[in-house]
Design a protein around this motif. Structure first.
Motif, PDB file in Angstrom:
ATOM      1  N   MET A  96       0.852  -1.204   0.000  1.00 15.26           N
ATOM      2  CA  MET A  96       0.000   0.000   0.000  1.00 15.26           C
ATOM      3  C   MET A  96       0.886   1.252   0.000  1.00 15.26           C
ATOM      4  O   MET A  96       0.606   2.214  -0.703  1.00 15.26           O
ATOM      5  N   VAL A  97       1.968   1.198   0.786  1.00 12.25           N
ATOM      6  CA  VAL A  97       2.913   2.329   0.764  1.00 12.25           C
ATOM      7  C   VAL A  97       3.488   2.445  -0.653  1.00 12.25           C
ATOM      8  O   VAL A  97       3.734   3.530  -1.164  1.00 12.25           O
ATOM      9  N   GLY A  98       3.648   1.293  -1.299  1.00 10.00           N
ATOM     10  CA  GLY A  98       4.148   1.266  -2.673  1.00 10.00           C
ATOM     11  C   GLY A  98       3.118   1.697  -3.713  1.00 10.00           C
ATOM     12  O   GLY A  98       3.403   1.663  -4.908  1.00 10.00           O
ATOM     13  N   GLY A  99       1.924   2.029  -3.242  1.00 13.05           N
ATOM     14  CA  GLY A  99       0.921   2.571  -4.166  1.00 13.05           C
ATOM     15  C   GLY A  99       0.136   1.531  -4.955  1.00 13.05           C
ATOM     16  O   GLY A  99      -0.569   1.875  -5.899  1.00 13.05           O
ATOM     17  N   MET A 100       0.213   0.264  -4.571  1.00  9.91           N
ATOM     18  CA  MET A 100      -0.519  -0.765  -5.329  1.00  9.91           C
ATOM     19  C   MET A 100      -2.039  -0.639  -5.192  1.00  9.91           C
ATOM     20  O   MET A 100      -2.787  -1.174  -5.992  1.00  9.91           O
ATOM     21  N   ASP A 101      -2.456   0.024  -4.134  1.00 12.96           N
ATOM     22  CA  ASP A 101      -3.863   0.398  -3.958  1.00 12.96           C
ATOM     23  C   ASP A 101      -4.817  -0.745  -3.627  1.00 12.96           C
ATOM     24  O   ASP A 101      -5.577  -0.666  -2.673  1.00 12.96           O
ATOM     25  N   ARG A 102      -4.825  -1.801  -4.422  1.00 17.66           N
ATOM     26  CA  ARG A 102      -5.693  -2.947  -4.117  1.00 17.66           C
ATOM     27  C   ARG A 102      -4.894  -4.214  -4.390  1.00 17.66           C
ATOM     28  O   ARG A 102      -4.523  -4.469  -5.535  1.00 17.66           O
ATOM     29  N   TYR A 103      -4.649  -4.975  -3.322  1.00 19.80           N
ATOM     30  CA  TYR A 103      -3.824  -6.180  -3.447  1.00 19.80           C
ATOM     31  C   TYR A 103      -4.616  -7.384  -2.970  1.00 19.80           C
ATOM     32  O   TYR A 103      -5.412  -7.276  -2.044  1.00 19.80           O
ATOM     33  N   PHE A 104      -4.378  -8.518  -3.588  1.00 17.91           N
ATOM     34  CA  PHE A 104      -4.813  -9.774  -2.963  1.00 17.91           C
ATOM     35  C   PHE A 104      -3.810 -10.860  -3.296  1.00 17.91           C
ATOM     36  O   PHE A 104      -2.978 -10.704  -4.198  1.00 17.91           O
ATOM     37  N   GLN A 105      -3.898 -11.941  -2.545  1.00 14.57           N
ATOM     38  CA  GLN A 105      -3.025 -13.075  -2.799  1.00 14.57           C
ATOM     39  C   GLN A 105      -3.674 -14.301  -2.163  1.00 14.57           C
ATOM     40  O   GLN A 105      -4.153 -14.232  -1.038  1.00 14.57           O
ATOM     41  N   ILE A 106      -3.709 -15.377  -2.920  1.00 13.84           N
ATOM     42  CA  ILE A 106      -4.127 -16.655  -2.317  1.00 13.84           C
ATOM     43  C   ILE A 106      -2.838 -17.322  -1.889  1.00 13.84           C
ATOM     44  O   ILE A 106      -2.024 -17.700  -2.736  1.00 13.84           O
TER      45      ILE A 106
ATOM     46  N   GLY B  47       5.272   8.750   3.304  1.00 16.39           N
ATOM     47  CA  GLY B  47       3.963   8.932   2.681  1.00 16.39           C
ATOM     48  C   GLY B  47       3.141   7.670   2.613  1.00 16.39           C
ATOM     49  O   GLY B  47       2.733   7.242   1.535  1.00 16.39           O
ATOM     50  N   ALA B  48       2.896   7.051   3.788  1.00 16.29           N
ATOM     51  CA  ALA B  48       2.032   5.859   3.805  1.00 16.29           C
ATOM     52  C   ALA B  48       0.572   6.297   3.733  1.00 16.29           C
ATOM     53  O   ALA B  48       0.144   7.156   4.503  1.00 16.29           O
ATOM     54  N   PRO B  49      -0.202   5.753   2.824  1.00 14.56           N
ATOM     55  CA  PRO B  49      -1.608   6.142   2.731  1.00 14.56           C
ATOM     56  C   PRO B  49      -2.437   5.451   3.816  1.00 14.56           C
ATOM     57  O   PRO B  49      -2.039   4.395   4.314  1.00 14.56           O
ATOM     58  N   PRO B  50      -3.576   6.012   4.163  1.00 14.12           N
ATOM     59  CA  PRO B  50      -4.491   5.269   5.046  1.00 14.12           C
ATOM     60  C   PRO B  50      -4.858   3.959   4.356  1.00 14.12           C
ATOM     61  O   PRO B  50      -5.066   3.945   3.142  1.00 14.12           O
ATOM     62  N   HIS B  51      -4.897   2.871   5.106  1.00 12.49           N
ATOM     63  CA  HIS B  51      -5.170   1.590   4.465  1.00 12.49           C
ATOM     64  C   HIS B  51      -5.755   0.595   5.455  1.00 12.49           C
ATOM     65  O   HIS B  51      -5.724   0.810   6.665  1.00 12.49           O
ATOM     66  N   GLY B  52      -6.270  -0.486   4.905  1.00 10.29           N
ATOM     67  CA  GLY B  52      -6.854  -1.530   5.743  1.00 10.29           C
ATOM     68  C   GLY B  52      -7.091  -2.762   4.901  1.00 10.29           C
ATOM     69  O   GLY B  52      -6.956  -2.716   3.673  1.00 10.29           O
TER      70      GLY B  52
END
Ligand code: ASP
Length: 584
Positions: free
Chosen positions: A205-215, A521-526
């Motif tokens: 998220m800090v890297g700006g990927m915005d939406r991540y998932f992984q199985i 510059g870490a964005p708010p995330h969850g």
């Protein structure tokens, strides 16, 4: 070419066609002049026929030698069967074999490769590759694949990117012990296997990927409780620029899509319940809401009389068990013994029968009158024909006891229908829990979970009262997912580590990388992570996750098929500096 068709494919439309099939011998029925062989592959079973009148002489003797699980190739013509089998898709036809090859022999399998096998758990695990040939396991693996696929497609359409994170890492605490891997190139140093990709997904998220998932596989070295695996699979997700509501909506969407696709029934909007409510009404933070029997707290209507047991209790709590007035005195005595077993640990149980004429009969008639029981019935929601069961004692003990009793009654009454799916969000978890043994606070979720902004001020004055934007997704009494809004600034993260008893040096050496990242510059995330194994098992209508894992470990953490873990030789130990003598 080994085959032109598979074994689940042929029907009357193919009559007259020349085909070649390959597979395993399920059954060989040798009637002398006629031989039938059931040929099996992943897709089904097709019957082969050899008969003296129509089959070349040389094939008959070969066909007779084919035992169970031999691998064969058969070529022949599709013909109509004289006695049809309506239970299988190929049941109207058979193959009159003109050419036959044995591709490989098989020893007699140690258990029958049938839907109902005679193999015990241990044998099935030892020969898991044979177990996988059976429909139940095979279908479970296919079902698992289908769900993984649904998840991948859904999330991809929502612009999530699947990113792989490393497996050889440094501890990511999720409340269990780490599995560690010694580093040959760095004497005396160890990697940890991820308990989850938590810190990496936050860094994405800090890297700006915005939406991540992984199985992704996660590893937790815990004392194995029933049906836990030391390695298990998560659907791990993270989003940037989100609040709790965004996450709940996104993943409710995912879960609803999966449930609706798999079951054909849309579960609708998921109800939400606070953690406090769940504990108060169900004694549990993952209540099964397929049925009622919510707790009624009875202190106010039980403690003003002469019944000392209740007067001395912190909590008096009852449930109304529907239609259970049918239970005999003996049944109730047995139930009382059941709650008194050490596993449950109640000191006793009071009952009230709600009779059809509107009156009550109870085990404490001496102390309470009909009006009292009317009040109990009102609070527990009991009506005529029900049975009110009451436990009492310390809140922390009674709630789980009553929760166990509620589940047991639901089980006995058949209310835990595996075909009914009742999802529930549990929200507003406490941020911390006090651990008596270590006299320290522990993160209830994990140390990266953010306190609710309105509770920030309490962090130092009354940490126990701080709630988190943390949530669990519960399905039929199982936690299938959990996550939180994260801390995204260095100051709060340091405060959190401090509260959890880390010295600044420890925090820096273990999590310096994350706190450094928070300065750029870490964005708010969850985010959230789902337990794929459990999700699949529940949707498959079963409770045992092992049945949905291709190569599971047993309940002492062993893979008994490959025999792991196992000793390694002295040279390897030396190389890894695991030999004390070498280190000296
Ligand atoms: N990493 C968490 C877990 O494994 C899930 C999350 O917070 O997203 O439970």
């Amino acid at each position: 070419m080994y085959r032109t068709h598979h074994c689940g494919e042929l029907n009357t439309k193919h009559i007259g066609t020349a085909v070649t099939l390959s597979g395993w011998v399920q059954k060989n029925r040798d009637k002398g002049s006629v031989i039938w062989i059931d040929l099996r592959d992943r897709y089904g079973i097709t019957q082969l026929i050899f008969d003296e009148a129509r089959t070349s002489e040389t094939l008959m003797p070969l066909a007779k030698t084919l035992g169970r699980e031999f691998v064969i190739q058969a070529t022949g013509t599709v013909i109509e069967r004289s006695s049809k089998n309506p239970n299988i898709s190929t049941g109207d036809i058979e193959i009159l074999v003109t050419d036959l090859k044995c591709l490989n022999q098989s020893k007699t399998p140690p258990f029958t490769i049938e839907d109902d096998t005679d193999g015990g758990d241990t044998l099935r695990m030892q020969y898991r590759y044979l177990d996988i040939r059976r429909n139940p396991i095979k279908n479970n693996l296919i079902f698992r694949h289908r769900i993984a696929q649904l998840v991948r497609n859904y999330l991809s359409e929502q612009h999530f990117i699947e990113v792989e994170t490393p497996v050889l890492i440094k501890s990511t605490p999720e409340g269990a012990r780490d599995f560690v891997v010694p580093s040959r190139m760095n004497p005396g140093q160890f990697y940890a296997l991820p308990q989850s990709p938590q810190t990496f997904k936050q860094l994405l998220m800090v890297g700006g990927m915005d939406r991540y998932f992984q199985i992704v596989k996660c590893f937790r070295d815990e004392d194995l409780r029933a049906d836990r695996q030391p390695e298990f699979t998560q659907i791990d997700c993270e989003m940037a620029f989100v609040e709790q509501e965004d996450i709940l909506e996104t993943f409710e969407g995912l879960t609803r899509h999966v449930i609706a696709t798999v079951t054909g029934n849309d579960p609708g909007v998921f109800p939400r319940m606070t953690y406090d409510d769940a504990m108060k009404r169900f004694g549990n933070d993952k209540p099964d809401i397929r049925f009622g029997m919510a707790f009624g707290e009875l202190n106010a209507v039980t403690q003003q009389k002469d019944f000392q047991v209740f007067n001395q209790s912190e909590l008096v709590v009852g449930i109304a068990v529907p239609k259970a007035n049918e239970l005999t005195r003996k049944d109730i005595d047995q139930l009382t013994d059941w709650v008194k077993r050490p596993q449950i640990g109640a000191s006793g149980m009071v009952y009230v029968r709600c009779l059809e004429d509107g009156s009550f009969k109870s085990s404490v008639d001496k102390f309470y009158d009909q009006d009292d029981f009317k009040a109990w019935a009102k609070i527990t929601g009991a009506s005529a024909g029900d049975l009110i069961l009451v436990l009492s004692g310390d809140t922390q003990k009674v709630r789980p006891q009553m929760s166990a009793l509620r589940m047991e009654m639901a089980e006995r009454l058949g209310l835990r229908d595996p075909k009914v799916f009742a999802p529930l969000w549990v929200v507003d978890f406490p941020l911390l829990e006090w651990d008596e043994a270590s006299e320290r606070y522990h993160a209830m979720h994990h140390p990266f979970t953010a306190p609710k902004p309105e509770h920030m001020a309490l962090l130092h004055t009354n940490p126990s009262a701080v709630n988190a934007n943390a949530y669990d997704l519960v399905l039929n009494g199982n936690e299938i997912g959990g996550g939180s809004i994260r801390i995204h600034d260095k100051t709060t993260q340091s405060q959190m580590f401090d509260l959890l008893g880390f010295t600044p040096e420890e925090a820096k050496s273990q999590f310096g990388f994350l706190m450094n990242a928070f300065e750029f510059g870490a964005p708010p995330h969850g985010g959230i992570a789902f337990g794929l194994d459990r999700l699949v098992a529940i949707l498959g209508g079963q409770e045992t996750i092992r049945e949905f894992i291709a190569f599971p470990k047993n309940n002492t953490g062993r893979d008994i098929m490959i025999d792991a873990p196992s000793a390694i030789d002295q040279n390897q130990l030396n190389e890894l500096y695991l030999n004390l003598k070498t280190i000296e």
